[in-house]
Write a protein that holds these residues in place. Structure first.
Motif, PDB file in Angstrom:
ATOM      1  N   ALA A 251       0.860  -1.186   0.000  1.00  0.00           N
ATOM      2  CA  ALA A 251       0.000   0.000   0.000  1.00  0.00           C
ATOM      3  C   ALA A 251       0.899   1.239   0.000  1.00  0.00           C
ATOM      4  CB  ALA A 251      -0.879  -0.014   1.248  1.00  0.00           C
ATOM      5  N   LEU A 254      -0.886  -0.817  -3.674  1.00  0.00           N
ATOM      6  CA  LEU A 254      -1.396  -2.178  -3.654  1.00  0.00           C
ATOM      7  C   LEU A 254      -2.815  -2.314  -4.187  1.00  0.00           C
ATOM      8  CD1 LEU A 254      -1.217  -5.115  -2.624  1.00  0.00           C
ATOM      9  CD2 LEU A 254      -2.010  -4.275  -0.423  1.00  0.00           C
ATOM     10  N   GLN A 255      -3.692  -1.430  -3.727  1.00  0.00           N
ATOM     11  CA  GLN A 255      -5.107  -1.627  -4.019  1.00  0.00           C
ATOM     12  C   GLN A 255      -5.446  -1.446  -5.496  1.00  0.00           C
ATOM     13  OE1 GLN A 255      -8.206   0.078  -4.239  1.00  0.00           O
ATOM     14  NE2 GLN A 255      -9.602  -1.121  -2.958  1.00  0.00           N
ATOM     15  N   ASN A 281      -5.105  -8.132   8.932  1.00  0.00           N
ATOM     16  CA  ASN A 281      -5.321  -6.704   8.682  1.00  0.00           C
ATOM     17  C   ASN A 281      -5.650  -6.437   7.218  1.00  0.00           C
ATOM     18  OD1 ASN A 281      -4.961  -5.295  11.167  1.00  0.00           O
ATOM     19  ND2 ASN A 281      -2.804  -5.848  11.095  1.00  0.00           N
ATOM     20  N   ASN A 284      -9.305  -6.352   5.102  1.00  0.00           N
ATOM     21  CA  ASN A 284     -10.175  -5.191   4.879  1.00  0.00           C
ATOM     22  C   ASN A 284      -9.648  -4.258   3.797  1.00  0.00           C
ATOM     23  OD1 ASN A 284     -11.844  -6.011   6.968  1.00  0.00           O
ATOM     24  ND2 ASN A 284     -10.462  -5.103   8.471  1.00  0.00           N
ATOM     25  N   TYR A 285      -8.505  -4.588   3.212  1.00  0.00           N
ATOM     26  CA  TYR A 285      -7.893  -3.684   2.243  1.00  0.00           C
ATOM     27  C   TYR A 285      -8.547  -3.768   0.871  1.00  0.00           C
ATOM     28  CZ  TYR A 285      -3.914  -2.170   5.085  1.00  0.00           C
ATOM     29  OH  TYR A 285      -3.120  -1.585   6.027  1.00  0.00           O
ATOM     30  N   HIS A 286      -9.158  -4.894   0.566  1.00  0.00           N
ATOM     31  CA  HIS A 286      -9.741  -5.096  -0.755  1.00  0.00           C
ATOM     32  C   HIS A 286     -11.180  -5.583  -0.593  1.00  0.00           C
ATOM     33  CE1 HIS A 286      -5.576  -5.053  -2.086  1.00  0.00           C
ATOM     34  NE2 HIS A 286      -5.317  -6.013  -1.237  1.00  0.00           N
ATOM     35  N   PRO A 287     -12.008  -5.358  -1.629  1.00  0.00           N
ATOM     36  CA  PRO A 287     -13.326  -6.004  -1.614  1.00  0.00           C
ATOM     37  C   PRO A 287     -13.115  -7.525  -1.589  1.00  0.00           C
ATOM     38  CG  PRO A 287     -13.190  -4.342  -3.342  1.00  0.00           C
ATOM     39  CD  PRO A 287     -11.814  -4.497  -2.797  1.00  0.00           C
ATOM     40  N   PRO A 288     -14.023  -8.262  -0.931  1.00  0.00           N
ATOM     41  CA  PRO A 288     -13.809  -9.702  -0.733  1.00  0.00           C
ATOM     42  C   PRO A 288     -13.499 -10.473  -2.016  1.00  0.00           C
ATOM     43  CG  PRO A 288     -15.805  -8.964   0.371  1.00  0.00           C
ATOM     44  CD  PRO A 288     -15.242  -7.779  -0.316  1.00  0.00           C
TER      45      PRO A 288
ATOM     46  N   TYR B 115      -6.034   1.430   6.013  1.00  0.00           N
ATOM     47  CA  TYR B 115      -6.604   1.621   4.686  1.00  0.00           C
ATOM     48  C   TYR B 115      -7.985   0.970   4.680  1.00  0.00           C
ATOM     49  CZ  TYR B 115      -1.865   2.770   3.188  1.00  0.00           C
ATOM     50  OH  TYR B 115      -0.650   3.347   3.038  1.00  0.00           O
ATOM     51  N   SER B 117     -11.227  -0.308   2.224  1.00  0.00           N
ATOM     52  CA  SER B 117     -11.677  -0.568   0.867  1.00  0.00           C
ATOM     53  C   SER B 117     -13.121  -0.103   0.718  1.00  0.00           C
ATOM     54  CB  SER B 117     -11.548  -2.062   0.591  1.00  0.00           C
ATOM     55  OG  SER B 117     -12.533  -2.466  -0.303  1.00  0.00           O
ATOM     56  N   GLU B 119     -16.381  -0.277  -1.902  1.00  0.00           N
ATOM     57  CA  GLU B 119     -16.877  -1.016  -3.077  1.00  0.00           C
ATOM     58  C   GLU B 119     -17.440  -0.063  -4.121  1.00  0.00           C
ATOM     59  OE1 GLU B 119     -17.522  -4.333  -4.047  1.00  0.00           O
ATOM     60  OE2 GLU B 119     -17.774  -5.513  -2.214  1.00  0.00           O
ATOM     61  N   GLN B 208      -7.750   2.888  -2.387  1.00  0.00           N
ATOM     62  CA  GLN B 208      -8.365   2.619  -1.105  1.00  0.00           C
ATOM     63  C   GLN B 208      -8.334   3.886  -0.298  1.00  0.00           C
ATOM     64  OE1 GLN B 208      -5.010   1.647  -1.745  1.00  0.00           O
ATOM     65  NE2 GLN B 208      -4.685   0.026  -0.291  1.00  0.00           N
TER      66      GLN B 208
END
Lengths: 417, 284
Positions: A251, A254-255, A281, A284-288, B115, B117, B119, B208
């Protein structure tokens, strides 16, 4: 911006040169952060010989603060456990915290305070390698103090009196890559990476393991840490018929990388993404859906089914109810716990002697039977420790991502020094 | 078909850059203030979406709310502090930088430094000729085009736009004609802030949410404004398109670590030979 035809008054006026001068002044003014005093956590009881003084130097503020705060909480948790059980050989541990503020320049001064004013017997801390490099000299050489570094890192740190309690490239890669090649049939690897020392040295090691097992590295590429656009990389992954992305992008770059990779349909078409610093941790950084099927390899996951690890998590949750700072492997928290317990074991062996040489000699072969993810033992003469390693895959159920541990490897060798 | 995909990717990133730069460009061109808190305005737009989502509202509601929230904040800031700095652009830069810093660190505290996310309201991608195109990037391209067109129409074809241009051309005469320049400046600043908020709300699903989301774009935005030329609406938009296209396109031909500084080298070289920027003639 303005025409030169006789505009009167004190209206806005700003030329390019003045803009540059202004920005220069801004840069020169700098930004000086850091806290002035540090914190002390005193034990509830005393001993005639005085407490054992333990210094924690970690990032309480700045971009790395989420990890640093987790480390500090885990240190308090571990020390309170030790003191609650009667201390080390009857002596309590007194904790001193200094903020390294995610900034090596600020850190050096603050760490010196631990050594010179607090006169601590041991320092634990630092998360990034840049930070370790900055503070190891004030601690180990000029400060003549023992130093324990808790984070997973790129290896090659073989300084006397500096002990590492986090996983090395060998520990993170030696089991994971053969699994991906042999069990998952991966052949063509891509190594998109953030441009700093950890990805560079980790990739060098991982490439050897990939090639030794018959895989091929299609490309290895480095990006500025905050790159926002990756279409060129995604194009190379597609054109190179890559079937496994070994990512060390971090990050904030990353995202967008993970999103563009997912949007390209890489995972849907059977591609595997693996990234060895992904802990709870990061869930939660990306959508599932972008996390589904991602492989990681660490010394501990909360899904590890081990009674002692569960007990640790429960104790930690009770001590810090509703905390935002999780007890996980990627934030160096597990290495912090391990480091404190290994130090305790070493001091027990010296019979309470706190001299650097005595403790280092005992720490050189110290062992703990239990810890997050299992026990650990220092490899004599190597200043790194053997520990259990786990390969986990991210699964999404009802929109909630989690890790499932699929393989456990006992007492993996760090192969350092 | 891959060429189409390449063009789409570049166009999508150009749209992101244009969205972000527009607010900065409007304020710099209209008021002569380089708003160093622009990155934080973008971040607050993103944060509004996050906050609304936490409160249980759908994400499109956050996207609508973001420009409104930022317009209010922009108006308040202009009335309270910014208007004191019109005579001293350097102080304005330092001052807005300080405001940005305060906003950034407050949000860092609120997010715990983590961070988050967010949607996309429109998820997934569609396939055309075997190549995947992201829905949300498509939405961003169209929204950007619409916003650019609407802003251009507003500033060049409406009465308010005319008054704004008049107030900038000659504030004294405008005041003598009964135009309240103070009110217009407040309105313009709020308008720029609203554009920043909209940009933040639209782009955050691609990135993000973090306290530093705006910082990355701030430097490239300034480069865009310098490259495009201050003083018009189209200049910064053109500059942003050029910078965005270079940032997305260069990694195809050179290694990515080189691409980043190369964008600056090329842009500054152009500025060296066209110090007035790409567009100068014919202010709005």
């Amino acid at each position: 911006m303005r025409s030169d035809n006789g505009r009167s008054g004190t209206g806005p006026s700003l030329g390019r040169r003045r803009l540059l001068a202004g920005t220069g002044a801004l840069a020169a003014a700098g930004w000086i952060g850091g806290t002035a005093g540090g914190w002390v956590l005193r034990p509830r009881w005393a001993h005639a010989a005085g407490p054992i003084k333990m210094g924690i130097a970690t990032d309480i503020t700045g971009p790395i603060a989420p990890s640093g705060n987790a480390d500090w909480q885990v240190a308090q948790f571990a020390v309170e456990q030790i003191n609650g059980a009667g201390g080390v050989g009857g002596r309590p541990i007194e904790l001193f915290l200094e903020d390294t503020a995610s900034d090596p320049k600020t850190a050096v001064g603050n760490v010196r305070r631990l050594i010179q004013q607090r006169k601590v017997d041991v320092v634990l801390g630092a998360i990034t390698s840049a930070m370790r490099q900055a503070i190891k000299d004030p601690i180990v050489n000029r400060g003549r103090t023992l130093y324990i570094y808790p984070q997973l890192y790129e290896g090659q740190e073989c300084t006397k009196f500096l002990f590492c309690t986090g996983p090395t490239p060998a520990q993170q890669v030696d089991e994971l890559i053969p699994y991906l090649i042999k069990e998952k049939g991966r052949k063509r690897f891509a190594m998109p990476s953030a441009n700093y020392v950890w990805p560079q040295l980790l990739n060098r090691y991982a490439r050897r393991v990939i090639e030794a097992h018959g895989g091929e590295v299609v490309f290895e590429e480095y990006y500025p840490l905050d790159q926002p656009e990756y279409s060129a990389t995604i194009g190379k992954i597609r054109d190179g018929r890559v079937d496994c992305v070994f990512s060390t992008v971090i990050a904030p770059g990353l995202q967008p990388f993970m999103k563009q990779l997912y949007e390209s349909g890489f995972q849907r078409e059977g591609g595997i993404v693996t990234c060895v610093y992904y802990d709870e941790n990061l869930l939660n950084y990306h959508p599932p859906q972008e996390m589904d099927g991602l492989y990681s390899c660490l010394d501990y996951f909360q899904a590890v089914d081990d009674p002692f690890s569960r007990q640790l998590q429960e104790g930690y949750a009770k001590r810090f109810p509703g905390t935002r700072y999780l007890f996980t492997a990627g934030s160096a928290s597990t290495g912090m716990y391990r480091g404190i317990k290994l130090y305790e074991a070493a001091v027990q062996e010296t019979g309470g002697k706190l001299g650097r040489e005595d403790v280092a000699a005992a720490l050189d072969h110290a062992k703990i039977a239990q810890g997050p993810g299992g026990g650990a033992e220092m490899v004599p003469g190597k200043m790194h420790c053997r520990m259990n390693m786990y390969v986990a895959v991210c699964k999404v159920e009802a929109g909630k991502p989690r890790y499932d541990v699929i393989r456990r490897h006992d007492m993996v060798d760090p192969k350092e020094c | 078909m891959l060429d189409v995909k390449l063009a789409f990717d570049i166009l999508a990133f150009v749209s992101v850059m244009v969205l972000i730069v527009m607010g900065l460009g409007v304020i710099a061109s209209m008021m002569g203030v380089f708003n160093f808190a622009h990155g934080e305005f973008v971040m607050l737009g993103a944060y509004t979406v996050f906050a609304m989502q936490e409160a249980g509202a759908p994400s499109w509601a956050g996207i609508i709310a973001a420009p409104l929230v930022l317009a209010c904040l922009g108006l308040a800031l202009e009335r309270l502090v910014i208007r004191r700095w019109y005579a001293a652009p350097i102080i304005a830069m330092l001052g807005t930088f300080a405001i940005g810093l305060v906003i950034r660190e407050i949000v860092r505290g609120l997010l715990g430094g983590h961070y988050k996310s967010i949607e996309e309201p429109v998820r997934g991608s569609f396939a055309l000729g075997g190549v995947e195109f992201s829905w949300w990037r498509t939405v961003i391209i169209f929204v950007t085009a619409a916003v650019v067109a609407a802003c251009w129409f507003f500033l060049t074809r409406t009465g308010t736009g005319l008054r704004i241009r008049g107030a900038i051309e000659n504030p004294m005469l405008a005041r003598a004609c009964g135009i309240s320049t103070a009110r217009l400046y407040g309105f313009t600043f709020a308008f720029g802030a609203a554009l920043a908020g909209l940009a933040g709300a639209l782009i955050v699903p691609l990135y993000q949410l973090s306290a530093d989301i705006g910082t990355r774009f701030l430097v490239q935005s300034f480069l865009s404004v310098m490259l495009g030329g201050v003083g018009s609406f189209t200049g910064p938009v053109l500059g942003a398109s050029a910078v965005g296209a270079m940032a997305a396109g260069l990694p195809w031909v050179v290694i990515p670590v080189l691409a980043d500084p190369l964008v600056f080298v090329i842009a500054l070289t152009i500025v060296r030979f066209r110090p007035q920027g790409l567009l100068r003639q014919g202010r709005l």
